[in-house]
Design a protein around this motif. Structure first.
Motif: not given
Ligand code: FES
Length: 315
Positions: A76, A58-63, A53-56, A74
């Motif tokens: 987060c 819902g924006d980045c899609g890394t989680c 998780a990066y942005c926590l 997602r």
């Molecule tokens: S941490 Fe960025 S979308 Fe979930």
């Protein structure tokens, strides 16, 4: 790591790969995993970089994780639920093992698979098949077609997208003026309530209960009027398509809004600060982290490095 700063006494159990994790009902999957020290949730498809998780927000899609057999959820944005089966994506077991790292050892200058084993053709086909499976294609859902869906069409004077301070302040004004409106936000209500309190000077905000929460807008399409000669008079309304229900839910509501006025109050995204390895698990955006901590009633424990300055960094 995270630790609770308020006790609720309740515990929710989820399974992440082989590990049983005790979370709290306020947790999202992301905060539950971070709290348990599980920072890595997937590997990137091409370069197999570890992801977490990066942005926590819902924006980045890394989680992205797999939840109860459904891929690409997602973490987060997904509240924990008792008995959830959560798996990391595009990983081998054990998760930290990555046999594909051997490719970097063999091809130290990088591998150009477009020009590797081009002849004979059969060798190329085998190599392509092998390379593609090695980097990972993802897995389809365990079950398809089980998700209930409801369609709702809604014409209204004003639609506000985004229930942050700006959106909810406008909603409060519209309500005072007796103007019919709706306000949508992809965050759920606990996440909206976790927004920082505004100062005494701030305008009144519409209550979180008025928000159509957990409803993400996925398309804004131009109205049907084309400006052709002889076309009938009337409002040229955009179609705003939104989905309510969350990624791990079994029921989805699809909204087709036709607002006379459309207001974007979507705020900004957490930028990724450029430095080497900024994509590795454990690097998180401050704004999203603060909101996640408030929602989960947790605080950070252990040491962390803060990069940058400003309200979020100081928070
Ligand atoms: S941490 Fe960025 S979308 Fe979930």
């Amino acid at each position: 790591m995270l630790e609770p700063d308020r006790e609720t006494g309740e515990t929710v159990h989820i399974r992440f790969d082989e590990t049983l994790i005790a979370a709290r009902p306020e947790d999202t999957l992301a905060t539950a995993l971070i709290g348990a020290g599980e920072l890595m949730t997937s590997r990137s498809p091409k370069y197999r970089r570890p992801r977490g998780a990066y942005c926590l927000a819902g924006d980045c899609g890394t989680c992205l994780v797999r939840v109860d057999g459904r891929p690409n959820v997602r973490a987060c944005m997904t509240p924990v639920r008792e008995g959830m089966r959560v798996s990391s994506q595009n990983t081998y077991r054990p998760r930290r093992l990555d046999p594909t790292a051997i490719v970097d050892k063999v091809f130290v200058k990088g591998m150009d698979h477009h020009h590797l084993m081009v002849r004979p053709r059969i060798a190329n086909q085998i190599m392509q098949e092998f390379a593609r499976n090695l980097t990972g294609f993802g897995e389809l859902p365990e079950v398809v077609g089980e998700r209930g869906c409801e369609h709702i069409a809604h014409e209204l004077p004003v639609l506000i997208i985004g229930a942050g301070p700006a959106g909810r302040a406008l909603a409060a004004r519209l309500r005072e003026a007796g103007i019919d409106h709706a306000i949508v936000d992809r965050l759920d209500r606990p996440q909206l309530r976790a927004a920082p309190a505004l100062g005494a000077e701030a305008p009144a905000l519409a209550p979180v209960e008025d928000v159509l929460a957990d409803t993400g807008v996925f398309g804004v399409y131009p109205g049907p009027k084309l400006g052709l000669e002889g076309e009938e008079e009337g409002p040229d309304r955009a179609l705003v398509a939104a989905s309510e229900g969350g990624e791990s839910s079994n029921h989805e509501r699809l909204y087709a809004f036709r607002p006379r006025h459309l207001v974007f109050a979507t705020g900004c995204r957490e930028p990724m600060i450029p430095f080497a390895n900024n994509d590795l698990p454990g690097v998180v955006g401050a704004r999203g982290l603060l909101a996640a901590l408030r929602r989960a009633g947790s605080r950070l424990s252990g040491r962390c490095v803060v990069v940058g300055e400003g309200e979020a960094a100081e928070g």
